[in-house]
Design a protein around this motif. Structure first.
Motif, PDB file in Angstrom:
ATOM      1  N   ASP A 173      -6.912  -9.186  -6.946  1.00 38.98           N
ATOM      2  CA  ASP A 173      -7.865  -8.076  -6.782  1.00 38.98           C
ATOM      3  C   ASP A 173      -7.687  -7.057  -7.914  1.00 38.98           C
ATOM      4  O   ASP A 173      -8.666  -6.551  -8.466  1.00 38.98           O
ATOM      5  CB  ASP A 173      -7.640  -7.375  -5.432  1.00 38.98           C
ATOM      6  N   GLN A 174      -6.421  -6.745  -8.208  1.00 40.89           N
ATOM      7  CA  GLN A 174      -6.148  -5.793  -9.290  1.00 40.89           C
ATOM      8  C   GLN A 174      -6.726  -6.305 -10.611  1.00 40.89           C
ATOM      9  O   GLN A 174      -7.392  -5.569 -11.342  1.00 40.89           O
ATOM     10  CB  GLN A 174      -4.636  -5.599  -9.422  1.00 40.89           C
ATOM     11  N   LYS A 207     -10.215  -5.769 -10.878  1.00 37.72           N
ATOM     12  CA  LYS A 207     -10.555  -4.353 -10.690  1.00 37.72           C
ATOM     13  C   LYS A 207     -11.347  -4.136  -9.391  1.00 37.72           C
ATOM     14  O   LYS A 207     -12.344  -3.421  -9.353  1.00 37.72           O
ATOM     15  CB  LYS A 207     -11.337  -3.811 -11.895  1.00 37.72           C
ATOM     16  N   HIS A 208     -10.873  -4.783  -8.352  1.00 36.57           N
ATOM     17  CA  HIS A 208     -11.542  -4.712  -7.051  1.00 36.57           C
ATOM     18  C   HIS A 208     -10.673  -3.903  -6.090  1.00 36.57           C
ATOM     19  O   HIS A 208      -9.581  -4.340  -5.716  1.00 36.57           O
ATOM     20  CB  HIS A 208     -11.760  -6.133  -6.516  1.00 36.57           C
ATOM     21  N   TRP A 209     -11.122  -2.692  -5.721  1.00 38.66           N
ATOM     22  CA  TRP A 209     -10.396  -1.826  -4.792  1.00 38.66           C
ATOM     23  C   TRP A 209     -10.570  -2.389  -3.387  1.00 38.66           C
ATOM     24  O   TRP A 209     -11.527  -2.075  -2.690  1.00 38.66           O
ATOM     25  CB  TRP A 209     -10.934  -0.397  -4.881  1.00 38.66           C
ATOM     26  N   ASN A 210      -9.630  -3.240  -2.973  1.00 39.63           N
ATOM     27  CA  ASN A 210      -9.731  -3.956  -1.707  1.00 39.63           C
ATOM     28  C   ASN A 210      -8.844  -3.291  -0.660  1.00 39.63           C
ATOM     29  O   ASN A 210      -7.663  -3.579  -0.553  1.00 39.63           O
ATOM     30  CB  ASN A 210      -9.318  -5.413  -1.918  1.00 39.63           C
ATOM     31  N   GLN A 211      -9.462  -2.427   0.153  1.00 46.69           N
ATOM     32  CA  GLN A 211      -8.660  -1.636   1.088  1.00 46.69           C
ATOM     33  C   GLN A 211      -8.455  -2.335   2.435  1.00 46.69           C
ATOM     34  O   GLN A 211      -7.923  -1.744   3.368  1.00 46.69           O
ATOM     35  CB  GLN A 211      -9.308  -0.253   1.272  1.00 46.69           C
ATOM     36  N   ILE A 233       0.571 -10.631  -1.444  1.00 48.84           N
ATOM     37  CA  ILE A 233       0.958 -10.083  -2.743  1.00 48.84           C
ATOM     38  C   ILE A 233       0.210 -10.763  -3.902  1.00 48.84           C
ATOM     39  O   ILE A 233      -0.237 -10.097  -4.834  1.00 48.84           O
ATOM     40  CB  ILE A 233       2.497 -10.144  -2.889  1.00 48.84           C
ATOM     41  N   PHE A 234       0.019 -12.073  -3.823  1.00 52.31           N
ATOM     42  CA  PHE A 234      -0.719 -12.759  -4.896  1.00 52.31           C
ATOM     43  C   PHE A 234      -2.205 -12.405  -4.868  1.00 52.31           C
ATOM     44  O   PHE A 234      -2.816 -12.165  -5.897  1.00 52.31           O
ATOM     45  CB  PHE A 234      -0.528 -14.282  -4.776  1.00 52.31           C
ATOM     46  N   ARG A 264      -3.592  -9.691  -3.659  1.00 56.13           N
ATOM     47  CA  ARG A 264      -3.795  -8.307  -4.091  1.00 56.13           C
ATOM     48  C   ARG A 264      -3.687  -8.193  -5.610  1.00 56.13           C
ATOM     49  O   ARG A 264      -4.361  -7.379  -6.232  1.00 56.13           O
ATOM     50  CB  ARG A 264      -2.762  -7.376  -3.429  1.00 56.13           C
ATOM     51  N   PHE A 265      -2.825  -8.992  -6.203  1.00 57.03           N
ATOM     52  CA  PHE A 265      -2.695  -8.943  -7.652  1.00 57.03           C
ATOM     53  C   PHE A 265      -3.978  -9.483  -8.301  1.00 57.03           C
ATOM     54  O   PHE A 265      -4.448  -8.964  -9.318  1.00 57.03           O
ATOM     55  CB  PHE A 265      -1.470  -9.744  -8.112  1.00 57.03           C
TER      56      PHE A 265
END
Lengths: 304, 304
Positions: free
Chosen positions: B112-113, B116-120, B106-107, B109-110
């Motif tokens: 990444d947000q 502005k990195h679309w990390n799939q 969760i940290f 991914r935040f």
């Protein structure tokens, strides 16, 4: 003798798993040929191959969403089955992970730690809260089951079915706003269909209580993104957690990247587990060669 | 006629809840008097009042932990009952919130947000993992029940009891290191007793796999803090989530505030719900006036 084509970025993994199952009469290939009658894989790759598979009779997807194959310009002369009962438990982990992060103020507490602030104030809890599920298919039913485990009240909005025993109260049709009032959390698991398009609009968002958290793990098309942006900017709801968007990847200049109280992930709420997905194919194949009805049939008219 | 003294920062709330239950024969006060025979409240406040309560026969605490009352210099001529079956579900929310935050990154991914990195890329899941519980009392048993809900394997280390059906494998006595190997998560719910002191030491931490997450929601005294610091700094384990510490509040110059891969909260994993705690008292009072054995008896020798 059935010939299977696997179309996936993880084709080698799937091939190994399916070969291990020693399915009767099956040959497996990784490139389209005129004698392929079964395809297993990702909708995007399948769509591109449809025209070169004259013998196609059955497609099993590795996803729950199949909207890529619903385009009316594409052929529909085959049986389409999707992956269900696979993503529920994974999406449930995602949804309840973010619900707990919200209630337990995981980000806020980390900021307290960084500020060396011993903040002993109580956080919130899930226990006793009310969750509203937009869509109660196999994924929604699994979310409902998890919510009941955490002793929550569960409301469900669905077109018609009332099959889950873990929904305390069902809402249908025109009762959407009635459904939206009184929720602590709203979670959409809706697929992309004509009926679900922008169902999460300004009216619905205005009906939610200001402390409501909205989570979208269904499809981005179910949300009026401008209305959600306004609701967040005007504090009409407490926050949003979005895994899916109208356009993916989300364009770099989209306001969502920096909208306050918005947390996003990247269409990754249900990490696919090849073992589980191969199992869906294997079980369906056994039905297929016995001439029995397949599981998880998609209705081209309904779109799911 | 029993006389109850409530000693709590939430005394007014408890008084209202207990009065609402219209318990037979009970009078309630908020200050110590010589005729008080029952006390309900927080251990710290109770300890200070013990000497001025000559008629005391029964103490019901609002906490699970009672070490404050175990000091051998204090009187023990009364029945002591603590709060159990109340904190399990709340601690379970805490533990699984942080386990999910860990697996779902969760940290990360935040971050990444924010970039502005679309990390799939796929994240981890709880499903299929192995959790080890240090201590399997009522809280440990509830954690085990939640772990089984998420389809995990559960190992339990306990002095002797094997009462939870949700523990797949029990370990006792000298098998502590055997218990520690092969875990994905280690969670301590141990109370503060002679036997549990620094049980999480360098030997145990060195036995954990490098990807293991350690969570402590029991008591800080169960952890050798220097050994944990070393294990985190040397990447011997993946991380730690600590709600309790040897000294609380944690001193401002303690290295834990800034140790890498360490997340801390502030002795708040189980936010107390006055309704639930009042209910524990009310149920026990009904047994008390009927002369029946009380629930949740504390053994002064064992310390819990």
């Amino acid at each position: 003798m059935p010939k299977l084509l696997i179309l996936s970025r993880e084709a080698d993994k799937y091939r190994a798993l399916i070969e291990k199952a020693r399915l009767p009469d099956l040959t497996i290939g990784l490139t389209p040929t005129s004698d392929v009658d079964i395809v297993f894989g990702e909708t995007g790759l399948i769509k591109d191959a449809l025209a070169s598979l004259p013998a196609l009779t059955w497609v099993q997807t590795t996803s729950a969403g199949v909207e890529t194959l619903m385009n009316s310009a594409l052929r529909r002369d085959y049986i389409l089955t999707n992956a269900r009962n696979v993503f529920g438990k994974l999406m449930s982990e995602y949804v309840f992970g973010y619900l707990l992060a919200h209630e337990r103020q995981i980000f806020k507490r980390f900021a307290d730690q960084q500020a060396k602030h011993w903040n002993q104030k109580n956080t919130g809890v899930l226990y006793g809260k009310t969750i509203g599920l937009l869509g109660v298919g196999s994924i929604g039913a699994e979310l409902a089951r998890t919510a009941k485990f955490f002793e929550m009240t569960v409301h469900g909005y669905t077109r018609s079915s009332e099959t889950s025993q873990n929904i305390d109260k069902y809402f249908h049709g025109n009762d959407l706003l009635k459904f939206a009032s009184g929720l602590d959390y709203l979670v959409s698991v809706l697929p992309n269909t004509q009926e679900t398009r922008k169902i999460v609009n300004a009216d619905l968002l205005n009906t939610l209580a200001p402390h409501t958290l909205f989570i979208n793990v269904g499809r981005g098309s179910a949300v009026d993104e401008t209305a959600l942006l306004d609701a967040l900017n005007e504090n009409k709801i407490a926050g949003a957690v979005l895994d899916v968007f109208e356009q993916e990847p989300l364009p770099i200049d989209h306001p969502f990247w920096t909208t306050k109280n918005l947390i996003m992930t990247f269409h990754s709420s249900a990490p696919s587990l090849p073992e589980d997905l191969a199992k869906v194919f294997i079980e369906n194949y056994k039905l297929f060669i016995e001439g029995k009805p397949l599981q998880h049939l998609v209705d081209f008219e309904r779109g799911y």
